[in-house]
Design an enzyme around this catalytic site. Structure first.
Site, mmCIF file in Angstrom:
data_model
loop_
_atom_site.group_PDB
_atom_site.id
_atom_site.type_symbol
_atom_site.label_atom_id
_atom_site.label_comp_id
_atom_site.label_asym_id
_atom_site.label_seq_id
_atom_site.Cartn_x
_atom_site.Cartn_y
_atom_site.Cartn_z
ATOM 1 C CB SER A 33 41.130 36.048 43.161
ATOM 2 O OG SER A 33 42.515 36.427 43.536
ATOM 3 C CG HIS A 73 45.523 35.406 40.367
ATOM 4 N ND1 HIS A 73 46.034 36.656 40.245
ATOM 5 C CD2 HIS A 73 44.415 35.465 41.214
ATOM 6 C CE1 HIS A 73 45.037 37.537 40.861
ATOM 7 N NE2 HIS A 73 44.159 36.855 41.658
ATOM 8 C CG ASP A 129 48.680 36.959 38.039
ATOM 9 O OD1 ASP A 129 48.976 36.192 38.576
ATOM 10 O OD2 ASP A 129 47.424 37.643 38.468
ATOM 11 C CG ASN A 189 43.252 40.037 47.655
ATOM 12 O OD1 ASN A 189 44.050 40.099 46.815
ATOM 13 N ND2 ASN A 189 42.470 39.222 47.824
ATOM 14 N N GLY A 234 39.278 39.126 45.559
ATOM 15 C CA GLY A 234 39.669 40.524 46.051
ATOM 16 C C GLY A 234 39.281 40.618 47.503
#
Ligand code: CA
Length: 741
Positions: free
Chosen positions: A555, A709, A706, A615, A584
């Protein structure tokens, strides 16, 4: 002269051996009778005849040994066959599922080793591994799933031959013909007789059309399971008798579904079309009166939803069991032949099936799940003078054990790559469980679009079963003694805290023992619609080319199309860059995309920027070594696919607020390992973490809102940090940063 002396010595040696040693010295023939989707519950030797009677199959158990704890390693057709042939788990033999795989027939298999060591080898019937069989002197196989009526068979020269009649009977004929006409009496043989039955769409032999007409079969206790108390993925499956049965294909009606809310429309009964008019007339005489009766009941409104499900169950289970009956007939004919020719004495006869099947339990048909009904495989074995007749073993065995067992029977040394264990000690000792026998088996299902069963893996001991669902990160724990129907996961029950901990430990140990590293096993996410669409769109883009700069990742890379768009346009729009970031994705998904992608238009990209692995950290807390191996596999894949392309491998970006964030630490550990991938030729490693970090290694929300990201500012920093390298590696014109800042 020399050979005469040698023969004399040999004769002398034989003469002084005791009689039983002589028998053991003769290598046994192996007759492996194998079916598709045959649940133990549909063999009377296992079930006591609750559903049906299989006298011929039972003969193998009565005259040999029946295994009560026999399991597959991956409950689906192709993978189970690959497990059996190689003695290895799916991740080691490369055949993970039925949807994208081709069996690599160049690898070690037990038929090859038997053939090399003097066995005559033959295979008849279902194969289902896409590539042609290897290691057989003779084979004749069904294409793919094969058909029940008047089936076609692929010949060794690649041509196809249609044979009139019923598949199970024809496969048996082929096996018997080979035994009587082509078998070399001077050599021991391996004969694999592999049936399509009782696989969907459960089409019986005409002689069995009316079997069970006089009574209904008992309903399974869990036919109306509501899937509560277990992984939420259970409710997503599409293998339910109530919801996923087709009017034509499964339920055997003609024409369009008259009741599409209960019987799915779309797949007609292809088997019916294969029949001659005479065969069709016999079929119609059997099915049509019952079909018309159901239609009349439905139209009169007399049936409620539950009753309709029960009707479907009866239609399904009766047809399933009817196809089993022909398999039983087949076994009878083969055993009779061995008896009549005196071959029984020195022939090991095995009956097994690629996995179990749901006969309405949990409301299902089909397989895939690690629940008992589809995890189990029938395994019965007869071997006069070695196995005591009528014995039962509770030793936990698995399909990866077959290859080493057959090799030991034939006196062939087992290759070290085999992961299974020979069951010979169990066979020779009346089925008793050896003291050093395995205490747990490892299982994996890798997921497919068909039937929408989520990927999962787990361990099963004699009393408990632990399952892990990566998609939802759920653990399920079952007490098989207290809850044999597996209706309630006790993973959160404090009483089971110790059991849970012990089983998790065992799970990790077994994964280590079998070298399971999901990070390096290519796997798709085509089951997710958005992912499938993006995959197709990106294939179009790479097919059109030219593609000189590839960005491969998750992502964070995909975000170049979002918050990073302005920066992307500024730096990369004129460089024929392609964004291959998929939200993801873990290393295994990126790997799959590289292997399967259409890169027709991308011949020699100048630079490939790789940043992936976060991930694997976030979704699994995967061990950094495992993730690093996944990144390594991606770099290697790029090197082999595009030998001239420079790979700019970036350290996995930092995450979490501070350096002691547990996930940050994992990423740091990954980077320590992948840094070593840098080489003089084509791989450059760059860790640009520092451009995102503030004082003391802290991450601010301005750079990563966050803490994972990037913000717009974050993307600007990323582009600026790699710009010199991109220019150096790709020979691009430098972007003038001054004019745009
Ligand atoms: Ca199967």
């Amino acid at each position: 002269m020399k050979s005469v002396i040698l023969k004399l010595v040999l004769l002398l040696a034989l003469a002084i051996q005791p009689a039983n040693m002589l028998a053991a010295a003769e290598r046994p023939n192996i007759l492996f009778i194998f079916s598709d989707d045959h649940a133990t519950e549909a063999i009377s030797a296992y079930s006591g005849g609750r559903l049906n009677n299989t006298p011929n199959l039972d003969r193998i158990a009565n005259e040999g040994m029946l295994f009560r704890n026999s399991f597959c390693a991956n409950s689906i057709c192709g993978p189970s066959r690959a497990n059996i042939l190689t003695g290895k788990h799916s991740h080691k033999n490369g055949f993970l599922n039925n949807e994208q795989m081709k069996f690599d027939g160049s690898q070690m298999t037990f038929p090859k080793l038997l053939q090399k060591n003097g066995y005559q080898t033959a295979l008849m019937g279902k194969w289902h591994l896409v590539t042609d069989p290897t290691g057989f002197d003779k084979w004749e196989i069904l294409p793919g799933q094969g058909n029940y009526y008047n089936p076609h068979f692929i010949q060794m020269d690649g041509t196809r031959k249609q044979r009139p009649g019923y598949c199970t009977d024809i496969v048996t004929d082929l096996a018997l013909d080979w035994l009587s006409e082509e078998r070399d009496p001077e050599k021991p043989f391996l004969l694999m007789c592999q049936h399509k039955a009782p696989h969907r769409n459960w089409s019986p032999a005409p002689r069995h059309y009316h079997l069970f007409d006089d009574h209904d079969l008992p309903l399974p206790a869990t036919l109306f399971d509501n899937y509560s108390g277990r992984s939420k993925t259970l409710a997503d499956q599409e293998m339910s008798i109530a919801k996923n049965m087709y009017w034509g294909h499964d339920m055997k009606f003609h024409g369009k579904s008259l009741f599409p809310e209960f019987f799915l429309e779309g797949i007609p009964n292809g088997e019916y079309k294969r029949m001659t008019p005479q065969q069709q007339a016999r079929w119609d005489a059997a099915y049509e009166p019952k079909n018309q009766e159901l239609i009349a009941s439905m139209e009169s409104g007399r049936m409620n939803t539950e009753e309709i499900t029960k009707w479907k169950y009866q239609r399904y289970i009766k047809d399933y069991l009817r196809t089993v009956q022909a398999v039983d007939d087949s076994v009878g004919r083969l055993l009779d032949y061995l008896d009549a020719t005196g071959l029984s004495e020195n022939t090991v006869v095995i009956y097994s099936s690629d996995q179990g099947f749901y006969l309405g339990e949990h409301g299902w048909y089909d397989k895939r799940w690690m629940f008992e009904e589809s995890l189990e495989m029938p395994f019965m074995i007869r071997w006069p003078h070695v196995i005591e007749g009528g014995t039962t073993s509770h030793a936990m065995i698995q399909n990866i054990d077959y290859a080493p067992t057959f090799l030991e029977m034939a006196g062939i040394e087992r290759p070290s790559e085999i992961q299974g264990t020979s069951i010979m000690p169990v066979l020779k000792d009346k089925g008793r469980v050896p003291t050093d026998w395995r205490d747990a088996i490892y299982y994996t299902y890798y997921g497919e679009r068909t039937h929408a069963v989520a990927a999962h893996d787990g361990v099963r001991t004699t009393q408990h079963k632990l399952m892990f669902f990566p998609k939802t990160r759920e653990w399920n724990l079952f007490d098989l003694v207290a809850d044999p129907n597996e209706l309630r996961s006790v993973h959160a029950d404090p009483k089971y805290a110790d059991v849970l901990e012990a089983l998790k430990k065992r799970y990790h140990e077994l994964r280590k023992q079998y070298e399971v590293n999901t990070a390096v096993i290519p796997v798709s996410r085509t089951g997710e619609d958005w992912w499938q669409k993006r995959w197709q769109a990106k294939n179009k883009e790479t097919q059109q080319g030219p593609g000189q700069l590839l960005f491969i990742g998750d992502s964070i890379t995909q975000g170049w199309e979002g918050r990073g768009k302005a920066t992307w346009d500024k730096y990369y729009a004129n460089r024929y860059a392609i964004n291959l970031g998929f939200s993801g994705d873990r290393t295994e998904h990126a790997l799959w995309r590289l292997e399967k992608g259409n890169f027709k238009g991308v011949e020699n990209p100048k630079v490939a920027v790789v940043m992936v692995g976060t991930n694997n950290t976030g979704h699994f807390d995967q061990d950094p070594t495992e993730t690093a191996a996944g990144v390594t596999a991606i770099v290697e894949q790029l090197n082999s696919q595009f030998p001239k392309t420079k790979v700019l491998l970036l350290g996995v970006f930092p995450r979490g607020a501070t350096p002691d964030d547990p996930k940050r630490k994992i990423n740091t550990a990954i980077n320590e390992q992948i840094a070593k991938l840098a080489n003089q030729e084509v791989v450059e490693y760059l860790d640009i973490s520092s451009v995102f970090l503030g004082e003391g290694g802290t991450l601010s929300k301005e750079i990563m809102p966050d803490l994972l990201h990037l913000s717009e500012e974050g993307y600007q920093r990323w582009a600026a940090a790699i710009e010199d390298k991109i220019v150096e590696l790709g020979g691009f014109q430098k972007v003038d940063q001054a004019t745009t800042e």
